[in-house]
Design an enzyme around this catalytic site. Structure first.
Site: not given
Length: 290
Positions: A209, A211
């Site tokens: 992902d 952040d």
């Protein structure tokens, strides 16, 4: 003649590979307590390899509660000479999207609630961490990643935070201002302890992902992370098979990790008790029992 043995520390799904035969689960005790779980010993193309699920099978150990010292001591007991850490991370850069792998070469240790050394009692040692990962083992990882057709970046800085909560926006932006590449919760003090144990160490980080700095990803969602994690794990299994087959070709006999304790222990011999020498036997017996 040194027998080189590889261990993979990572998620419990990484060893679910059909070609891994003759599986044996090994339960070990260490002076530092029990490792995260039983260690899987298996073979691939007649080469012995070990797998240690960092968070335990089923992921029940929080990052701050991982017994890193027991994990490294247990692997050293088994004769492991090389460790490749495979871990999930968040991205701190636009050009490191979910699904990309990073071969980490530097760390910023922001953890504060963990035991970080084997040399805490009576015997003091200072190992160099200027270059915390083994260049030769990184080369082996890069070769395996290339042959697996995985999108990757060679070199990168990994911020290790305490967790288990994800970053605040202010923290995320701070780490970006440091030019760090990825953020995670597990490679420290693992890398430090591997160095103290004279085990070559490399880190392959799998981006799950962006952040929370990213305007479209301000809320990191565990379910979304898991979805990308499973996809990454499939790619990592291919990489690991190639790595098992190729890592010995890249070993550098002059790797500074190999004998780093020769110049690290500062405590006078007369101050070293037999009790502490015994406790450190697996980690530093090579130099303490001379």
């Amino acid at each position: 003649m040194t027998i080189n043995k590889l261990a993979i520390i990572g998620g419990s799904g990484l060893y679910d590979v059909e070609e891994f035969k003759n599986r044996e689960l090994i339960k070990l005790n260490t002076p530092w307590g029990n490792p995260s779980d039983e260690i899987l010993k298996t073979k691939y193309k007649e080469k012995e390899v070990f797998f240690l699920p960092r968070h335990g099978r089923g992921h029940f150990i929080s990052p701050s509660n991982i017994n890193f010292r027991a994990n490294i001591d247990a692997l050293k007991q088994l004769g492991v000479t090389d460790i490749v850490s495979v871990s999930a991370v968040g991205s701190l850069k636009e050009d490191l999207p979910p699904g990309k792998f990073v071969i980490v070469d530097q760390f910023i240790d922001r953890t504060f609630a963990r035991s970080k050394t084997f040399f805490e009692d009576e015997i003091v040692a200072h190992v160099s961490m200027a270059n915390p990962t083994s260049n030769s083992l990184m080369n082996a990882c890069e070769d395996a990643i290339k042959k697996s057709n995985i999108d990757y970046q060679r070199n990168g800085t990994y911020v290790v935070m305490e967790g288990p909560q994800f970053s605040t926006l202010a923290e995320s932006n701070l780490y970006r201002s440091w030019k760090a590449d990825v953020i995670g919760m597990t490679n420290m003090p693992e890398a430090k302890l591997a160095r103290e144990a004279e085990i070559r160490y490399a880190s392959v980080s799998m981006v799950t992902d962006f952040d929370c700095w990213h305007p479209d990803h301000d809320n990191v969602d565990v379910q979304q992370v898991i979805k990308v994690l499973l996809s990454n794990a499939d790619k990592a299994k291919v990489m690991i098979k190639i790595l098992i087959d190729n890592f010995e070709k890249y070993i550098d006999p002059k790797d500074p990790t190999n004998n780093c304790l020769d110049v690290a222990i500062i405590t006078a011999p007369e101050k070293r008790t037999q009790k502490t020498i015994k406790k450190l036997n697996t980690i530093a017996g090579r130099v303490l029992n001379k």
